[in-house]
Design a protein around this motif. Sequence first.
Motif, PDB file in Angstrom:
ATOM      1  N   ALA A  58       0.830  -1.210   0.000  1.00  0.00           N
ATOM      2  CA  ALA A  58       0.000   0.000   0.000  1.00  0.00           C
ATOM      3  C   ALA A  58       0.862   1.257   0.000  1.00  0.00           C
ATOM      4  O   ALA A  58       0.587   2.222  -0.727  1.00  0.00           O
ATOM      5  N   ARG A  59       1.909   1.256   0.797  1.00  0.00           N
ATOM      6  CA  ARG A  59       2.774   2.449   0.850  1.00  0.00           C
ATOM      7  C   ARG A  59       3.500   2.655  -0.481  1.00  0.00           C
ATOM      8  O   ARG A  59       3.653   3.794  -0.942  1.00  0.00           O
ATOM      9  N   ASN A  60       3.966   1.593  -1.087  1.00  0.00           N
ATOM     10  CA  ASN A  60       4.663   1.749  -2.365  1.00  0.00           C
ATOM     11  C   ASN A  60       3.723   2.252  -3.457  1.00  0.00           C
ATOM     12  O   ASN A  60       4.146   2.998  -4.354  1.00  0.00           O
ATOM     13  N   TYR A  61       2.467   1.847  -3.391  1.00  0.00           N
ATOM     14  CA  TYR A  61       1.491   2.378  -4.343  1.00  0.00           C
ATOM     15  C   TYR A  61       1.322   3.879  -4.130  1.00  0.00           C
ATOM     16  O   TYR A  61       1.246   4.649  -5.101  1.00  0.00           O
ATOM     17  N   ALA A  62       1.267   4.311  -2.897  1.00  0.00           N
ATOM     18  CA  ALA A  62       1.153   5.741  -2.607  1.00  0.00           C
ATOM     19  C   ALA A  62       2.363   6.501  -3.131  1.00  0.00           C
ATOM     20  O   ALA A  62       2.233   7.564  -3.754  1.00  0.00           O
ATOM     21  N   VAL A  63       3.553   5.946  -2.882  1.00  0.00           N
ATOM     22  CA  VAL A  63       4.782   6.602  -3.340  1.00  0.00           C
ATOM     23  C   VAL A  63       4.793   6.737  -4.862  1.00  0.00           C
ATOM     24  O   VAL A  63       5.254   7.747  -5.411  1.00  0.00           O
ATOM     25  N   ALA A  64       4.252   5.746  -5.555  1.00  0.00           N
ATOM     26  CA  ALA A  64       4.246   5.766  -7.020  1.00  0.00           C
ATOM     27  C   ALA A  64       3.407   6.905  -7.580  1.00  0.00           C
ATOM     28  O   ALA A  64       3.571   7.283  -8.749  1.00  0.00           O
ATOM     29  N   GLN A  65       2.528   7.474  -6.774  1.00  0.00           N
ATOM     30  CA  GLN A  65       1.683   8.566  -7.254  1.00  0.00           C
ATOM     31  C   GLN A  65       2.359   9.934  -7.121  1.00  0.00           C
ATOM     32  O   GLN A  65       1.878  10.923  -7.672  1.00  0.00           O
ATOM     33  N   ALA A  66       3.442   9.995  -6.389  1.00  0.00           N
ATOM     34  CA  ALA A  66       4.117  11.275  -6.149  1.00  0.00           C
ATOM     35  C   ALA A  66       4.813  11.780  -7.410  1.00  0.00           C
ATOM     36  O   ALA A  66       5.301  10.990  -8.222  1.00  0.00           O
ATOM     37  N   VAL A  67       4.875  13.096  -7.556  1.00  0.00           N
ATOM     38  CA  VAL A  67       5.522  13.697  -8.725  1.00  0.00           C
ATOM     39  C   VAL A  67       6.598  14.703  -8.343  1.00  0.00           C
ATOM     40  O   VAL A  67       7.332  15.178  -9.205  1.00  0.00           O
ATOM     41  N   GLY A  68       6.714  15.043  -7.078  1.00  0.00           N
ATOM     42  CA  GLY A  68       7.697  16.031  -6.649  1.00  0.00           C
ATOM     43  C   GLY A  68       9.101  15.463  -6.585  1.00  0.00           C
ATOM     44  O   GLY A  68       9.338  14.264  -6.782  1.00  0.00           O
ATOM     45  N   ASP A  69      10.055  16.332  -6.302  1.00  0.00           N
ATOM     46  CA  ASP A  69      11.449  15.897  -6.173  1.00  0.00           C
ATOM     47  C   ASP A  69      11.655  15.043  -4.922  1.00  0.00           C
ATOM     48  O   ASP A  69      12.515  14.164  -4.896  1.00  0.00           O
ATOM     49  N   TYR A  70      10.871  15.324  -3.880  1.00  0.00           N
ATOM     50  CA  TYR A  70      10.947  14.572  -2.636  1.00  0.00           C
ATOM     51  C   TYR A  70       9.544  14.159  -2.214  1.00  0.00           C
ATOM     52  O   TYR A  70       8.552  14.794  -2.582  1.00  0.00           O
ATOM     53  N   TRP A  71       9.463  13.081  -1.402  1.00  0.00           N
ATOM     54  CA  TRP A  71       8.197  12.717  -0.791  1.00  0.00           C
ATOM     55  C   TRP A  71       8.400  12.478   0.707  1.00  0.00           C
ATOM     56  O   TRP A  71       9.474  12.112   1.163  1.00  0.00           O
ATOM     57  N   PHE A  72       7.319  12.695   1.436  1.00  0.00           N
ATOM     58  CA  PHE A  72       7.328  12.679   2.898  1.00  0.00           C
ATOM     59  C   PHE A  72       6.083  11.938   3.356  1.00  0.00           C
ATOM     60  O   PHE A  72       4.999  12.175   2.826  1.00  0.00           O
ATOM     61  N   TRP A  73       6.207  11.029   4.310  1.00  0.00           N
ATOM     62  CA  TRP A  73       5.063  10.217   4.713  1.00  0.00           C
ATOM     63  C   TRP A  73       4.662  10.479   6.168  1.00  0.00           C
ATOM     64  O   TRP A  73       5.485  10.837   7.008  1.00  0.00           O
ATOM     65  N   LYS A 129      14.276   6.245  -6.001  1.00  0.00           N
ATOM     66  CA  LYS A 129      13.320   5.139  -6.128  1.00  0.00           C
ATOM     67  C   LYS A 129      13.372   4.171  -4.941  1.00  0.00           C
ATOM     68  O   LYS A 129      13.475   2.960  -5.090  1.00  0.00           O
ATOM     69  N   PHE A 130      13.271   4.739  -3.755  1.00  0.00           N
ATOM     70  CA  PHE A 130      13.210   3.923  -2.551  1.00  0.00           C
ATOM     71  C   PHE A 130      11.917   3.117  -2.531  1.00  0.00           C
ATOM     72  O   PHE A 130      10.884   3.550  -3.039  1.00  0.00           O
ATOM     73  N   GLN A 131      11.988   1.938  -1.925  1.00  0.00           N
ATOM     74  CA  GLN A 131      10.822   1.070  -1.791  1.00  0.00           C
ATOM     75  C   GLN A 131      10.682   0.598  -0.345  1.00  0.00           C
ATOM     76  O   GLN A 131      11.673   0.253   0.307  1.00  0.00           O
ATOM     77  N   TRP A 132       9.437   0.561   0.124  1.00  0.00           N
ATOM     78  CA  TRP A 132       9.154  -0.026   1.425  1.00  0.00           C
ATOM     79  C   TRP A 132       9.322  -1.544   1.347  1.00  0.00           C
ATOM     80  O   TRP A 132       9.013  -2.148   0.327  1.00  0.00           O
ATOM     81  N   GLU A 133       9.764  -2.139   2.444  1.00  0.00           N
ATOM     82  CA  GLU A 133       9.915  -3.594   2.532  1.00  0.00           C
ATOM     83  C   GLU A 133       9.270  -4.089   3.816  1.00  0.00           C
ATOM     84  O   GLU A 133       9.366  -3.446   4.866  1.00  0.00           O
ATOM     85  N   GLY A 134       8.618  -5.253   3.733  1.00  0.00           N
ATOM     86  CA  GLY A 134       8.014  -5.866   4.899  1.00  0.00           C
ATOM     87  C   GLY A 134       6.510  -5.687   4.927  1.00  0.00           C
ATOM     88  O   GLY A 134       6.015  -4.570   4.843  1.00  0.00           O
ATOM     89  N   ALA A 135       5.780  -6.788   5.044  1.00  0.00           N
ATOM     90  CA  ALA A 135       4.321  -6.709   5.102  1.00  0.00           C
ATOM     91  C   ALA A 135       3.854  -6.050   6.381  1.00  0.00           C
ATOM     92  O   ALA A 135       2.805  -5.394   6.419  1.00  0.00           O
ATOM     93  N   VAL A 136       4.615  -6.220   7.461  1.00  0.00           N
ATOM     94  CA  VAL A 136       4.321  -5.640   8.772  1.00  0.00           C
ATOM     95  C   VAL A 136       5.576  -4.940   9.274  1.00  0.00           C
ATOM     96  O   VAL A 136       6.695  -5.363   8.985  1.00  0.00           O
ATOM     97  N   HIS A 137       5.417  -3.864  10.025  1.00  0.00           N
ATOM     98  CA  HIS A 137       6.555  -3.084  10.512  1.00  0.00           C
ATOM     99  C   HIS A 137       7.476  -2.733   9.351  1.00  0.00           C
ATOM    100  O   HIS A 137       8.692  -2.938   9.389  1.00  0.00           O
ATOM    101  N   GLU A 138       6.872  -2.219   8.307  1.00  0.00           N
ATOM    102  CA  GLU A 138       7.584  -1.918   7.076  1.00  0.00           C
ATOM    103  C   GLU A 138       8.636  -0.834   7.285  1.00  0.00           C
ATOM    104  O   GLU A 138       8.512   0.022   8.161  1.00  0.00           O
ATOM    105  N   ALA A 139       9.669  -0.889   6.484  1.00  0.00           N
ATOM    106  CA  ALA A 139      10.765   0.080   6.578  1.00  0.00           C
ATOM    107  C   ALA A 139      11.410   0.248   5.218  1.00  0.00           C
ATOM    108  O   ALA A 139      11.163  -0.524   4.295  1.00  0.00           O
TER     109      ALA A 139
END
Length: 258
Positions: A58-73, A129-139
């Motif tokens: 879910a988080r990686n899908y959200a990140v894929a929608q970003a268009v700015g130079d940086y993203w913040f969660w 192009k950072f990606q979240w890893e882990g189904a739980v306690h993702e990082a």
Amino acid sequence: MIVRNEEAVLERCLDSVAELVDEIILVDTGSTDDTKKIASKFSAKIYDFPWRDDFSAARNYAVAQAVGDYWFWLDADDVVEGENREKLRRILAHPDADVVFLPYQLSFDEDGKPQMISCRERIFRRSVKFQWEGAVHEAIVPRGKVRYGDAAISHRKIGAGSPDRNLHIYQQKLMRGENFSPQRTVLLRQRTVRPPCLSGSTSGTGTVFAGWKGLGTGLHGSVSALRKLLPKTETAGAGAEKPAACAGIRCADAGALL
């Protein structure tokens, strides 16, 4: 942000950061309350994502929608308070890094003083192009230039969460025949271990604290419980060593905090 049924806290969260960011991306995993209606008040870009027992997906899908130079969660029950808003404004204006870690205030005493503080990866250069890893306690495993900022994020949870949520996710993974072990998660966490945030400090890639050998206590407990439910599934256990006191800051239990 990823959200579901967050009407009790979402407006507070968005109101604290709306004027600091260029866009708000909200990925909804199945809300049945007024979460989307509240988000629309802040001109958020709202996307639906079917929940699949995987926070990173879910988080990686959200990140894929970003268009700015940086993203913040943020999570919906996070909020940026007081002087930390101006501190965050300055950091977002000039991140000057590939990853920025910020203090995460997790609990407070009766006077509102933070009692438990972690340090979370918060701001990322999108081109890396950072990606979240882990189904739980993702990082996210940091790489490149890392900076530690001083804008604290406060976790102001309202009510108790589901005590069996993470256990259910692990159970579903095992029932699908997915092989995983606590050691793999420990290694990921070891690479993203978060020291007390030191404003302005930077480092390259690699392990921050090589001496912190394990963060698997909570996961080991969950997997042990699952082995009782699914005795034919092979899982590996792992011990864990707690870190030394974090420069006077009370450290959370690895399994609960991370």
